[in-house]
Design a protein around this motif. Structure first.
Motif, short mmCIF file in Angstrom:
data_model
loop_
_atom_site.label_atom_id
_atom_site.label_comp_id
_atom_site.label_asym_id
_atom_site.label_seq_id
_atom_site.Cartn_x
_atom_site.Cartn_y
_atom_site.Cartn_z
N UNK A 249 25.43 7.43 -28.06
CA UNK A 249 26.39 6.40 -28.48
C UNK A 249 25.66 5.09 -28.68
N UNK A 250 24.84 5.03 -29.72
CA UNK A 250 23.99 3.87 -29.96
C UNK A 250 24.81 2.66 -30.36
N UNK A 251 24.44 1.51 -29.81
CA UNK A 251 25.11 0.26 -30.13
C UNK A 251 24.52 -0.31 -31.41
N UNK A 252 25.39 -0.52 -32.41
CA UNK A 252 24.96 -1.10 -33.69
C UNK A 252 25.64 -2.44 -33.94
N UNK A 253 26.08 -3.08 -32.86
CA UNK A 253 26.80 -4.34 -32.99
C UNK A 253 25.92 -5.57 -33.00
N UNK A 254 24.61 -5.40 -32.98
CA UNK A 254 23.73 -6.55 -32.96
C UNK A 254 23.53 -7.06 -31.55
N UNK A 255 23.22 -8.35 -31.44
CA UNK A 255 22.89 -8.93 -30.14
C UNK A 255 24.12 -9.39 -29.37
N UNK A 256 25.30 -9.37 -29.97
CA UNK A 256 26.50 -9.81 -29.27
C UNK A 256 26.91 -8.81 -28.20
N UNK A 257 27.18 -9.27 -26.98
CA UNK A 257 27.74 -8.39 -25.96
C UNK A 257 29.20 -8.11 -26.25
N UNK A 258 29.81 -7.23 -25.47
CA UNK A 258 31.19 -6.80 -25.72
C UNK A 258 32.17 -7.96 -25.73
N UNK A 259 32.10 -8.83 -24.71
CA UNK A 259 33.04 -9.94 -24.62
C UNK A 259 32.97 -10.87 -25.82
N UNK A 260 31.76 -11.17 -26.26
CA UNK A 260 31.60 -12.07 -27.40
C UNK A 260 32.02 -11.39 -28.70
N UNK A 261 31.79 -10.07 -28.80
CA UNK A 261 32.23 -9.34 -29.98
C UNK A 261 33.74 -9.34 -30.09
N UNK A 262 34.42 -9.22 -28.95
CA UNK A 262 35.88 -9.32 -28.94
C UNK A 262 36.33 -10.67 -29.48
N UNK A 263 35.68 -11.74 -29.03
CA UNK A 263 36.05 -13.07 -29.52
C UNK A 263 35.81 -13.19 -31.01
#
Length: 316
Positions: A249-263
């Motif tokens: 389940x590779x993360x492809x969201x960049x450097x943003x952590x989960x909380x910041x990605x939600x924002x």
């Protein structure tokens, strides 16, 4: 050798003096980084124009913004990375198991605790925290002093984990940046991170690619480490482990952590797009693959898909 709890015990308050310790910082937070800084990584700080940026603790190792901005150039991850580079410790001298003094480079966040300045007794950790909390603030919106102090104490503990993770990422990226520099400057064949991670250089080649935030002595020690049998064995074990896993389940969201990605999703696409499931799917599919409504692109990982199904079944 200083330990984090020992520094806390001696009453160091990094929020007392809000003055910046980094003299090379700039107040222009909208200027575009140069090509060289983009390749080698940010090493200079930018100062917020409208006072400190308010953040809040999230979980046990993350921070989120009180007011998230899509156009903000003051993201805390890159800023902390620049501070860590500016305060990177000089060569460390310590005794090995045989009692013989040896020199080595700093590699972990805990290494920032090891040396004190003769003039004021501060450590590299003190200066990192002083600089970070001159840019960001926690609890300024709270009127109750007890609540504010409790939130600041929570932020201090989270910062330890946050800084340790950022330091680990910085040192991992250092070798990748050296490889990219070698191919771009010496071979005139620029390559990107995915390919650079797979490449190895010789000791002499690494030496020619010194990053500007590391001293000569520490760079030589780091180059020796990258060429050592122990490091190569550890690196191969990591590669073999990834190759054996057919579906991660590779993360492809960049450097943003989960909380910041939600924002990010809430501000750009609306509050309904910042759910845990949609945020997770966007991070696994890649934020660039979101559609115009903020829905995630196709999640190719079967492992990630199973997690979403299990989460939906258990909680809905």
């Amino acid at each position: 050798m200083w330990h984090p709890l020992e520094v806390m015990a001696r009453g160091f308050n990094h929020r007392v003096d809000k003055q910046s310790l980094v003299r090379s910082s700039t107040n222009d937070n909208v200027s575009d980084p140069s090509t060289e800084k983009t390749v080698r990584g940010r090493t200079k700080l930018k100062r917020p124009r409208n006072g400190q940026i308010a953040i809040l603790p999230l979980g046990d190792k993350q921070f989120v913004y009180v007011n998230y901005s899509l156009d903000d150039k003051m993201k805390k991850g890159p800023m902390l990375g620049a501070i860590l580079k500016h305060e990177y410790p000089p060569i460390i001298v310590e005794k090995n198991s045989a009692g013989v003094e040896v020199e080595r480079h700093a590699f972990y966040w805990r290494d920032y605790y090891m040396m004190e300045r003769e003039d004021d007794g501060t450590t590299d950790v003190d200066r990192v925290k002083e600089e970070f909390w001159s840019i960001y603030s926690v609890g300024e919106h709270l009127e109750d002093e007890a609540e504010r102090e409790q939130l600041e104490e929570e932020a201090d503990h989270i910062f330890e984990k946050y800084a340790a993770n950022q330091c680990r990422n910085m040192m991992y990226q250092a070798r990748v940046d050296a490889v990219k520099y070698f191919f771009r400057k010496i071979l005139s064949r620029p390559i990107k991170d995915p390919l650079a991670r797979k490449k190895e250089l010789t000791f002499e080649q690494y030496l020619k690619c010194k990053l500007d935030w590391i001293t000569d002595e520490s760079w030589g020690s780091l180059c020796q480490y990258w060429c050592s049998a122990g490091y190569r064995k550890k690196r191969k074990l990591g590669q073999d482990s990834r190759y054996k896993s057919e579906d991660v389940a590779q993360n492809r969201g960049g450097s943003r952590p989960l909380g910041e990605t939600q924002q990010y999703l809430k501000v750009k696409y609306g509050p309904e797009k910042g759910t845990i499931i949609n945020t997770y799917c966007c991070m696994k599919a890649g934020l660039k693959n979101c559609d115009s409504s903020g829905n995630s692109g196709p999640v190719t990982s079967g492992c990630a898909t199973k997690r979403v199904v299990c989460f939906s079944t258990d909680f809905f």
